[in-house]
Design an enzyme around this catalytic site. Sequence first.
Site, PDB file in Angstrom:
ATOM      1  N   ASP A  15       0.879  -1.172   0.000  1.00 10.97           N
ATOM      2  CA  ASP A  15       0.000   0.000   0.000  1.00 10.97           C
ATOM      3  C   ASP A  15       0.914   1.217   0.000  1.00 10.97           C
ATOM      4  O   ASP A  15       1.521   1.553   1.006  1.00 10.97           O
ATOM      5  CB  ASP A  15      -0.874  -0.043   1.271  1.00 10.97           C
ATOM      6  CG  ASP A  15      -1.626   1.272   1.504  1.00 10.97           C
ATOM      7  OD1 ASP A  15      -1.646   2.120   0.608  1.00 10.97           O
ATOM      8  OD2 ASP A  15      -2.187   1.429   2.612  1.00 10.97           O
ATOM      9  N   LYS A  77       2.361  11.380  -3.446  1.00 12.21           N
ATOM     10  CA  LYS A  77       1.319  10.687  -4.212  1.00 12.21           C
ATOM     11  C   LYS A  77       0.322  11.672  -4.826  1.00 12.21           C
ATOM     12  O   LYS A  77      -0.345  11.364  -5.806  1.00 12.21           O
ATOM     13  CB  LYS A  77       0.607   9.718  -3.270  1.00 12.21           C
ATOM     14  CG  LYS A  77      -0.347   8.757  -3.915  1.00 12.21           C
ATOM     15  CD  LYS A  77      -0.783   7.734  -2.911  1.00 12.21           C
ATOM     16  CE  LYS A  77      -1.903   6.871  -3.396  1.00 12.21           C
ATOM     17  NZ  LYS A  77      -2.294   5.920  -2.358  1.00 12.21           N
ATOM     18  N   GLU A 178      -7.296   0.357  -4.276  1.00 11.94           N
ATOM     19  CA  GLU A 178      -7.238   0.275  -2.812  1.00 11.94           C
ATOM     20  C   GLU A 178      -8.532  -0.240  -2.171  1.00 11.94           C
ATOM     21  O   GLU A 178      -8.481  -1.126  -1.315  1.00 11.94           O
ATOM     22  CB  GLU A 178      -6.845   1.642  -2.226  1.00 11.94           C
ATOM     23  CG  GLU A 178      -5.369   1.940  -2.479  1.00 11.94           C
ATOM     24  CD  GLU A 178      -4.984   3.392  -2.326  1.00 11.94           C
ATOM     25  OE1 GLU A 178      -5.789   4.194  -1.815  1.00 11.94           O
ATOM     26  OE2 GLU A 178      -3.859   3.741  -2.724  1.00 11.94           O
ATOM     27  N   ASP A 200     -13.032   5.080   1.791  1.00 13.84           N
ATOM     28  CA  ASP A 200     -11.576   5.167   1.971  1.00 13.84           C
ATOM     29  C   ASP A 200     -11.125   6.623   1.886  1.00 13.84           C
ATOM     30  O   ASP A 200     -11.024   7.199   0.808  1.00 13.84           O
ATOM     31  CB  ASP A 200     -10.925   4.312   0.862  1.00 13.84           C
ATOM     32  CG  ASP A 200      -9.403   4.331   0.933  1.00 13.84           C
ATOM     33  OD1 ASP A 200      -8.847   5.051   1.776  1.00 13.84           O
ATOM     34  OD2 ASP A 200      -8.771   3.615   0.132  1.00 13.84           O
TER      35      ASP A 200
END
Length: 504
Positions: A15, A77, A178, A200
């Site tokens: 992850d 990211k 994810e 999420d």
Amino acid sequence: MCLLEKNKKKIVGIDLGTTNSAIATLEGGIPTIISNHEGGRTTPSIVAFSATGETLIGQIAKRQSIINPENTFYSIKRLIGKKYEEIKFELNRVAYKIKEDINKTIKVYSPNLKKEFSPEEISSLILKKLINDANRYFNETITQAVITVPAYFNESERLATKDSGLIAGLDVLRILNEPTAAALAYGLGKKKNEIILIFDLGGGTFDVSILEIGEDIFEVLATSGDTHLGGDNFDQAIVNYIISNFNEKENIDLRNDKQALQRIIEAAEKAKIELSTLEITQINLPFICINNNNPKHINIDISRAKFESLISNIIKKCTAPVNLALEDAKLSFSSIDKVILVGGSTRVPAVRNLLIELLKKMPNESINPDEVVALGAAVQAGIIAGEITDLILLDVTPLSLGVEIEGGLMSTIIKRNASIPTKHTEIFSTSSDNQQNVEIHILQGENNLAKNNKSLGIFNLEKLPLGPKGTIKINVSFEINADGLLLVTASEVTSGITKKITIK
Ligand code: AMP
């Protein structure tokens, strides 16, 4: 019964988070987090370059960020796979320098090394650190991995993530969404059929996915989200509050003081985390700056109610993707059996309250939101390695894909939330007499106008046979593989002239 394969290569699940990353493996069929060298189960996604030229990654990079803000790279990211134009509004949020590179891409600059890095290179250093921790754990060299990305990442963000893996020397066997990973970790071994909603909210991205899970089939019904929504926005709201409060009192704008800004960003995140359990917290930053030889200090209280008023507009942004995912899945709120929380920002009480208000259901608390994605990536790694044989995963593509047609419009070839892998073909024709070439402009997004969608690439199909307009037919096919990566083929029907590109 199967015998063990000698020297079978281990595949890990990673992850690669905005704020924290984690790596996991299957141990005797059970997904297990691999602790890092420092003993942590997650690793801060931070890379720094010290004054002596040392590369620091993870906790050690985080610890020195206040004294070395311009050489400490975090929230990378948020930049990966993006054009400079798309992240302009992020420039003031970070203490490091972001530059526009050739091809309008992004570079970050380290003054200590006097060197520029692409976001992929910085991410690859985080991946390398995780892999080194795994190498130590297994006492062997790991070369294969499954890496997760937000479901709502577009093609270029996915490819850039894959490239980070390549730079780190990894063979990235799958790019996994994810929320889908979270569902795999949650649902593994469950015997019941359920409709679950994965909510999420991490440091920089928000994803919502709805899945139908059974004993051996996991099917993603719909996914939606926002790649610019997360805990960083909550931190930023507190940072803005502190800075304007200080500016009002002292008439000094701390935004221009990199070191002060970095201290405020850290204090804001700490205050936010404390407000998940406390009703009030204090922000204390002595000697934040010196004005006319007078040291200045920050000392303010923030209550949870104040924090909630600062972030109310940000929280509201979570509603639209939830509604859209339900609409696309053709389901109502009442059809959801379980709500699974993923990402550190779901610990903010206001986020939970929004969910309870929207879905009239208490979220499931049985899994750790910081670890579940890496654990799910390990399950996917186990499926690829053949360690798990009885699980089928059907994922979807998050955004519509198509080509530009006359009038600057987008013609959709694959609609969002189509199951992947998938292939669709549409027939187009020339728009003028004796037209010798056509331009295939590949787009991703939901807007009718081409210019409002993401441009993924352009290529020309040339030397077409001559003929009146509308008579020359061109088949354009879009094929998405299991990683969500796209291959586009265009061919003229009679001559067979063909061109293909994989979006890179
Ligand atoms: P992730 O990307 O899942 O690692 O999530 C990281 C985000 O979660 C960061 O913005 C953190 O500040 C935030 N976070 C972590 N723990 C908490 C907490 N207890 N309360 C509020 N936010 C948190």
